[in-house]
Design an enzyme around this catalytic site. Structure first.
Site, short mmCIF file in Angstrom:
data_model
loop_
_atom_site.label_atom_id
_atom_site.label_comp_id
_atom_site.label_asym_id
_atom_site.label_seq_id
_atom_site.Cartn_x
_atom_site.Cartn_y
_atom_site.Cartn_z
N GLY A 2 3.92 3.52 13.51
CA GLY A 2 4.74 2.32 13.73
C GLY A 2 4.41 1.66 15.05
N GLU A 30 10.62 0.89 9.91
CA GLU A 30 11.63 1.92 9.67
C GLU A 30 10.93 3.24 9.88
OE1 GLU A 30 13.31 4.75 8.37
OE2 GLU A 30 13.39 4.00 6.31
N CYS A 66 13.78 10.51 6.47
CA CYS A 66 13.78 10.06 7.87
C CYS A 66 15.17 10.12 8.46
CB CYS A 66 13.18 8.68 7.98
SG CYS A 66 13.75 7.58 6.70
N LYS A 95 0.83 -1.20 0.00
CA LYS A 95 0.00 0.00 0.00
C LYS A 95 0.87 1.26 0.00
CE LYS A 95 -1.83 2.76 3.00
NZ LYS A 95 -1.92 4.06 2.34
N GLU A 105 10.71 15.33 15.14
CA GLU A 105 11.07 15.25 13.73
C GLU A 105 10.23 16.27 12.96
OE1 GLU A 105 10.01 11.57 11.73
OE2 GLU A 105 11.89 11.66 10.62
N GLY A 141 7.50 4.67 7.88
CA GLY A 141 6.64 5.83 8.09
C GLY A 141 6.88 6.44 9.46
N SER A 142 5.84 7.04 10.01
CA SER A 142 6.01 7.77 11.26
C SER A 142 6.10 6.83 12.45
CB SER A 142 4.85 8.75 11.46
OG SER A 142 3.69 8.02 11.78
N THR A 143 6.74 7.31 13.51
CA THR A 143 6.89 6.50 14.72
C THR A 143 5.53 6.23 15.38
OG1 THR A 143 9.14 7.26 15.09
CG2 THR A 143 7.94 6.48 17.02
#
Lengths: 483, 300
Positions: free
Chosen positions: A246, A263, A297, A189, A394, A241-243
């Site tokens: 995640g 990641e 990132c 996706k 970030e 993607g984003s933490t």
């Protein structure tokens, strides 16, 4: 004070890349080797961030479509792909890599149109690396026994992969190439704002004759991804993607037996010592934070500069950002393109606001910005303290936070003062210092006297909240095999 | 000399980094009006040069006329910055260029090797100046530099500057023999502090000559010196420059490194003998719309 003038003398004329390739009006789902309309008949708009206008309609995958994609991946896995001789699998990957090279220009143009990144980068970095990843993992396909001696590696099954919007094609390559090389099949996706180029990659899979169902692509928003990673029919989840997302995925997957690699975000320290080759360090810092509008990132978003050279270094940075060219992503002379989406621009702007509110000093390029679309001037903050939001969160935009240190020990402790651990940079002419410092920094990738260098042979991944698992290199095979 | 050691710092240069940076300038796309402006600028910065043993008065005459009117009027091409010859031909060149405003530059100091006693090199300079040279291109003692005799190199440049009188001094490093970028940065700073008006890469007799990264290091030195002292020093890449495309890449580098103040013949020059031909070809293409045979342009 005498200073340099970067005005309009010898101004570069517009140099737009000619665009022989056009976006389609509408993109469908890619399931079982064919393009299919979504079962719900719904589409969402994809926006060209350089104009702010919608330029294509993207199919919204319903749960039933994701079910079908997973079923098709399962069939392809058990009937075709996992049974195929590994050298044959490699041939498909080589073929895909070659077609990507043949269509490099077309893919680069589409990537810049859809994502806003400068054509210079999509042409010279993204697309060549996409091909390189397929070539690299094609080579591994029939040599897995040598990667894991004595362990007879087996594929995992069906991989559900969710990728971000900052490197749409490259992230697809990072996910798909190792999965296929190891004998897995894929449901991928792409990010909601950047679905276009992955659908063109699907056409390349068709052209390469990749067996139906080996790669399936479902487009949609966060809920589509959520449904995919939570699905019982997949054996492995890979997410970039984003933490925050995640963490949710880790919760969803926990206890299900699915393999997982994440990641996630980063807040990398770029450490410049007073014995660094100063001019090249300036370039490295510039490349570290402004590459791809800072949507990276592993961006070097915290500059740690030794106190004794701080003022000189900041003056050099100030002059350098004046020569960065912000504008049309398709102009070959553009250094910084458009911010990927309105939402992201909002996040960046709000974090810049917090930096000002918390007392840091903003240094911004004086460059003009286009009237429409989403844009952000390259900038950096001085007088940043480690507790400021701009030093901890970030930003994922062209905004650098400059901090200082006095001793190597302080540099290390500041660099490690973060919940992330994806990358770092060390700038010194002294080789021994490079190793001494690198040993003490918690980060998956550490660059010395350079930054943002990527190669398919080199593993990439994080410590702490930057995630786990490695992509790239021999290490990148691990998440896709059972040993 | 009391002025040594150096007043300004000499930063380290990373080879990989500087070559990577230089390569980025070559990615700029210079089209249409920008190309026309850049090419004309390149002509106006050109030291049209002939430095052969076989040079004759006749050849110098041709060169002087070429410098004055490089192309037919309809191309609106400016004259070159200077004509550069050996000392023996200076007087002839000066008489050819009288009243045109184009200065004559002369190589001196035992060009190209510089392997002569200092008093002979200085006499060489005085001769060239007395013949009417307004610009002197000297060579440094590369051997002494590589031996680490930096004081001596500094003093020789200072002595040459003194011998130049009112003439402008360009100091040639022969960077192809110095080899490292650290050496280039160091000699640039030494030459600037010893009194150079211009720093110049090469004689054209040694390869590699004027590469983009070497010239970048020199331009960065001139920039840092300006920022520290307010004094503007010129830079002259010479040798190995043959195409209009190369010339544009150098101008891009200057524009983005030290800014538009240096985009003038007062502060940036190209030393070249064959570069003009390709620039002419490209300029004519911009005006006429098609490439012509090189046969249509005089060789000077």
């Amino acid at each position: 004070m005498s200073d340099l003038k970067f005005g309009s003398a010898f101004e570069y004329a517009p140099a737009p890349e000619s665009t022989p390739v056009k976006l389609k009006k509408q993109y469908e789902l890619f399931i079982d080797g064919e393009f299919r309309a979504p079962s719900g008949g719904r589409y969402f708009g994809s926006v060209n961030p350089a104009t702010g206008k919608r330029h294509a309609r993207i199919a919204k995958a319903e749960p039933a479509d994701v079910d079908a994609a997973i079923q098709s991946a399962r069939n392809a896995y058990s009937k075709v792909w996992s049974k195929m001789a590994s050298s044959e699998r490699g041939k498909y990957l080589f073929r895909i890599a070659r077609i990507i090279q043949e269509k490099a220009r077309e893919l680069a143009i589409l990537e810049s149109m859809d994502g806003g990144k400068p054509i210079k980068e999509s042409r010279d970095v993204d697309v060549p690396l996409v091909a390189a990843h397929f070539f690299y993992y094609a080579g591994w396909a029939d040599k897995l026994d040598y990667a894991f001696p004595g362990r007879s590696p087996k594929p995992v099954g069906v991989a559900g992969q969710v990728i971000p919007w900052n490197f749409p094609l490259l992230m697809a390559a990072w996910k798909i190439a190792p999965a296929l090389a190891c004998g897995n099949t894929v449901v991928l996706k792409p990010a909601e704002t950047t679905s276009v180029t992955v659908m063109h990659l699907a056409e390349i899979f068709q052209e390469a004759g990749l067996p139906d169902g080996v790669v399936n692509i479902v487009t949609g928003a966060g809920d589509t991804g959520e449904y995919l990673v939570g699905h019982d029919g997949i054996d492995k989840v890979a997410f970039t993607g984003s933490t925050s997302v995640g963490k949710k995925i880790a919760e969803t997957v926990a206890g299900t037996g699915k393999k997982l690699t994440l990641e996630l975000g980063g807040k990398a320290a770029n450490i410049v010592f007073d014995d660094a080759p100063i001019e090249q360090a300036v370039e490295g810092v510039i490349n570290g934070i402004y590459f791809n509008q800072g949507h990276v990132c592993c961006a070097g978003s915290r500059l740690l500069v030794q106190e004794s050279i701080h003022d000189d270094f900041v003056a050099r940075l100030e002059r350098r950002i004046e020569t960065l060219r912000v504008g049309d992503p398709l102009d070959k002379n553009t250094d910084i393109g458009a911010i990927n989406s309105k939402e992201q621009l909002g996040r960046i702007t709000s974090l810049i606001g917090s930096g000002i509110d918390e007392g840091a000093t903003l240094h911004e390029s004086s460059c003009p910005l286009p009237d429409s679309g989403y844009w952000c001037r390259p900038s950096f903050f001085t007088n940043v303290s480690p507790s400021h939001r701009i030093a901890r969160e970030e930003i994922f935009g062209p905004v650098l936070s400059v901090l200082t240190f006095r001793t190597p020990a302080e540099a290390v402790s500041r660099a490690n003062d973060t919940c992330y651990g994806l990358s770092a940079g060390i700038w010194t002419d002294k080789g021994s210092k490079i190793f001494q410092i690198a040993d003490q920094i918690q980060a998956g990738v550490i660059w010395a006297n350079t930054f943002n260098k990527f190669d398919p042979t080199s593993p990439f991944g994080g410590y702490l909240e930057s995630g786990f698992g490695r992509e790239g290199g021999m290490h990148g095979l691990m998440p896709y095999v059972q040993i | 000399m009391a002025t040594f050691p150096l007043q300004q710092p000499v930063p380290l240069v990373d080879q990989v980094g500087v070559e990577e940076r230089a390569a980025k300038f070559t990615k700029r796309s210079i089209k249409n009006e920008a190309k026309a402006v850049g090419l004309k600028m390149a002509v106006s910065m050109m030291d049209l040069t002939t430095l052969e043993g076989a040079d004759s008065k006749g050849k110098v005459t041709h060169l002087c006329r070429k410098a004055l009117l490089p192309m037919a009027d309809r191309y609106d091409c400016p004259p070159c910055a200077a004509v550069c010859v050996y000392p023996n031909l200076v007087a002839h060149a000066v008489s050819e260029l009288k009243g045109t405003g184009i200065p004559v530059a002369s190589v001196a100091t035992g060009f190209p090797s510089g392997q002569y006693p200092l008093d002979l090199r200085i006499a060489d300079v005085r001769d060239a100046v007395s013949f009417g040279a307004e610009e002197i291109d000297m060579v440094i003692s590369r051997g002494r530099f590589l031996e680490g005799e930096l004081n001596e190199v500094f003093d020789e440049i200072a002595a040459t500057k003194e011998a130049c009188g009112k003439a402008h001094l360009k100091v040639i490093f022969e960077t192809g023999e110095l080899q490292t970028y650290d050496n280039v940065r160091l000699i640039s700073q030494i030459a600037i502090e010893a009194g150079a008006d211009f720093i110049k890469t090469s004689t054209g007799k040694v390869s590699p000559a004027a590469t983009l990264p070497v010239t970048l290091v020199m331009v960065e030195t001139a920039r840092d010196h300006f920022l520290a002292t307010g004094k503007k020093i010129g830079v002259k890449p010479a040798g190995g420059l043959r195409t209009a495309k190369q010339a544009l890449q150098f101008l891009v580098m200057v524009k983005e490194t030290v800014g538009e103040d240096w985009l003038t013949p007062e502060l940036f020059r190209f030393g070249a003998s064959s570069l003009l031909s390709d620039v002419e070809l490209q300029l004519a293409k911009l005006v006429d719309g098609n490439y012509q045979s090189a046969k249509y342009f005089s060789k000077g």
